[in-house]
Scaffold this motif. Structure first.
Motif, mmCIF file in Angstrom:
data_model
loop_
_atom_site.group_PDB
_atom_site.id
_atom_site.type_symbol
_atom_site.label_atom_id
_atom_site.label_comp_id
_atom_site.label_asym_id
_atom_site.label_seq_id
_atom_site.Cartn_x
_atom_site.Cartn_y
_atom_site.Cartn_z
ATOM 1 N N VAL A 186 0.931 -0.882 0.249
ATOM 2 C CA VAL A 186 -0.126 -0.026 0.224
ATOM 3 C C VAL A 186 1.017 1.483 0.284
ATOM 4 O O VAL A 186 0.660 1.823 -0.699
ATOM 5 N N ILE A 187 2.013 1.478 0.585
ATOM 6 C CA ILE A 187 3.060 2.185 0.526
ATOM 7 C C ILE A 187 3.557 2.608 -0.115
ATOM 8 O O ILE A 187 3.926 3.225 -1.147
ATOM 9 N N LEU B 125 3.011 1.583 -3.793
ATOM 10 C CA LEU B 125 2.396 2.177 -4.768
ATOM 11 C C LEU B 125 1.299 3.014 -4.415
ATOM 12 O O LEU B 125 1.400 3.957 -5.748
ATOM 13 N N THR B 126 1.616 3.365 -3.381
ATOM 14 C CA THR B 126 0.571 5.471 -3.422
ATOM 15 C C THR B 126 2.291 6.192 -3.540
ATOM 16 O O THR B 126 2.351 7.284 -3.932
ATOM 17 N N GLN B 127 3.127 5.819 -2.514
ATOM 18 C CA GLN B 127 4.898 6.373 -3.425
ATOM 19 C C GLN B 127 4.490 6.171 -4.757
ATOM 20 O O GLN B 127 5.216 7.050 -5.284
ATOM 21 N N MET B 128 4.817 5.363 -5.608
ATOM 22 C CA MET B 128 4.749 5.171 -6.686
ATOM 23 C C MET B 128 3.888 6.112 -7.293
ATOM 24 O O MET B 128 4.882 6.904 -8.494
ATOM 25 N N VAL B 129 2.752 6.273 -7.383
ATOM 26 C CA VAL B 129 2.277 6.864 -7.800
ATOM 27 C C VAL B 129 2.598 8.659 -7.545
ATOM 28 O O VAL B 129 2.588 9.089 -9.136
ATOM 29 N N ILE C 134 -4.468 2.507 -10.264
ATOM 30 C CA ILE C 134 -3.338 1.436 -8.849
ATOM 31 C C ILE C 134 -3.997 2.443 -7.072
ATOM 32 O O ILE C 134 -3.759 1.426 -6.618
ATOM 33 N N ILE C 135 -3.887 3.879 -7.274
ATOM 34 C CA ILE C 135 -4.659 4.331 -5.773
ATOM 35 C C ILE C 135 -6.016 2.898 -4.979
ATOM 36 O O ILE C 135 -5.886 2.849 -4.260
ATOM 37 N N LEU C 136 -6.453 2.607 -6.833
ATOM 38 C CA LEU C 136 -7.349 1.624 -5.984
ATOM 39 C C LEU C 136 -7.032 0.249 -5.328
ATOM 40 O O LEU C 136 -8.174 -0.080 -4.371
ATOM 41 N N ILE D 224 -4.949 10.915 0.636
ATOM 42 C CA ILE D 224 -4.945 10.710 -0.792
ATOM 43 C C ILE D 224 -5.328 12.184 -1.418
ATOM 44 O O ILE D 224 -4.804 12.855 -2.139
ATOM 45 N N TYR D 225 -6.146 12.605 -1.099
ATOM 46 C CA TYR D 225 -7.004 13.820 -1.306
ATOM 47 C C TYR D 225 -6.270 15.536 -1.219
ATOM 48 O O TYR D 225 -6.055 15.612 -1.135
ATOM 49 N N LEU D 226 -5.867 14.918 0.504
ATOM 50 C CA LEU D 226 -5.177 15.482 0.565
ATOM 51 C C LEU D 226 -3.590 16.143 0.718
ATOM 52 O O LEU D 226 -3.225 16.900 0.578
ATOM 53 N N LEU D 227 -3.019 15.188 0.185
ATOM 54 C CA LEU D 227 -1.376 14.892 -0.551
ATOM 55 C C LEU D 227 -1.790 15.485 -1.917
ATOM 56 O O LEU D 227 -0.922 15.911 -2.099
#
Length: 310
Positions: free
Chosen positions: A82-83, A85-89, A189-191, A277-280
């Motif tokens: 999860v970490i 994948l999020t970082q990759m995007v 990817i986020i989903l 994610i929205y805040l980031l």
């Protein structure tokens, strides 16, 4: 699982092919094609090294299975994925603009110093990073069965699509900007990451490692059962078939972490992930806006001074 594998391999392979393509195209443009073979050498070695990482991972996972601790490893892999994948995007969104300039700058230094080893190592590390990430993500979506992901149609299709997109991009015939590609695939990817987060929490609750204030916030089995077995049980108990097949539920669970009867903690984690994610995203957008405004202000302030000097 196959759709997940397709999206992951497409994304990872595309990033690797784009960087290698930028390097080889630049070498051709500056009349140093003789270095191209070293770039592909590094990329080829990275592919072999990634296969070795996959084999090593499978050995480690088998060892955990023998000890009866593979479930804990699966949960850890899910949360780490999860970490990653999020970082990759977010990494690609931030670096896609200046990637070409950065890569070409490194190549200039290698060419100037005739650093062939540096070229090999650079391309090796670029491709290896994507390969290792792919192995890790495959482990997460298959619960450790890497062979199932690698032998399925999803992984092969993702690589082929990435190769086609890269080819048309460097031929200059691709109409859709790569930025759009990364936005669309990034959303999926986020989903996937959100689904893995929820599945990890669900497994922790199944093991009674964490409890639940409300085990079932709602029950959508009547609409979309989570599994064909749930479909059969609902039909047996109520005499009425659910609206959608359990096969649809299995697909959505594998892709997005769908749950027909989620706990309160799963719902909070799922919604909370998208809030973060929205805040980031808004924070990054605000930072980019401030930087653009600052550059414009600096340019306007520099203008009159330049005129006075002249």
């Amino acid at each position: 699982m196959e759709v997940q594998a397709l999206l992951i391999t497409f994304r990872e392979a595309l990033e690797a092919l784009l960087i290698v393509g930028i390097i080889t195209s630049y070498l051709k443009r500056v009349n140093h094609k003789e270095y191209t073979k070293y770039v592909w050498l590094g990329a080829g070695l990275a592919v072999l090294a990634s296969a070795g990482v996959a084999l090593l991972f499978q050995v480690v996972f088998t060892g955990f299975a023998v000890m009866g601790s593979e479930t804990y490893l699966k949960i850890a892999i899910m949360f780490i994925s999860v970490i990653l994948l999020t970082q990759m995007v977010f990494w690609m969104a931030e670096h896609s603009r200046d990637m070409k300039k950065s890569v070409e700058g490194k190549m200039d230094r290698f060419i100037t110093t005739e650093n062939v080893v540096g070229m090999v190592i650079h391309s090796f590390l670029v491709v290896l990073r994507e390969g290792v990430e792919t192995v890790f993500f495959f482990a997460a979506i298959t619960h450790g069965n890497l062979g199932a992901a690698m032998q399925g149609w999803g992984a092969a299709t993702g690589i082929m699509i990435a190769a086609v997109v890269s080819y048309f991009f460097f031929k200059g015939t691709m109409r859709v900007p790569l930025k759009t590609f990364f936005k669309v695939t990034g959303a999926f990817i986020i989903l996937i990451a959100a689904g893995l987060l929820v599945q990890g929490i669900s497994m922790l609750q199944d093991l009674n490692i964490i409890g639940s204030v409300m085990p079932h916030v709602y029950d959508l089995t009547w609409l979309l059962p989570e599994h064909p077995i749930d479909y059969e049980h609902y039909l047996r108990d109520h005499g009425v078939a659910p609206i959608f097949s359990g096969n649809v539920g299995v697909f959505l669970k594998a892709l997005f972490g769908y749950s027909a009867m989620p706990s309160l903690e799963e719902v909070i984690a799922y919604v909370g992930y998208f809030v973060v994610i929205y805040l980031l995203v808004t924070s990054r957008h605000a930072k980019e806006t401030r930087n653009a405004e600052q550059k414009e202000a600096d340019a306007q302030a520099l203008g009159p001074k330049t005129k006075n000097v002249v």
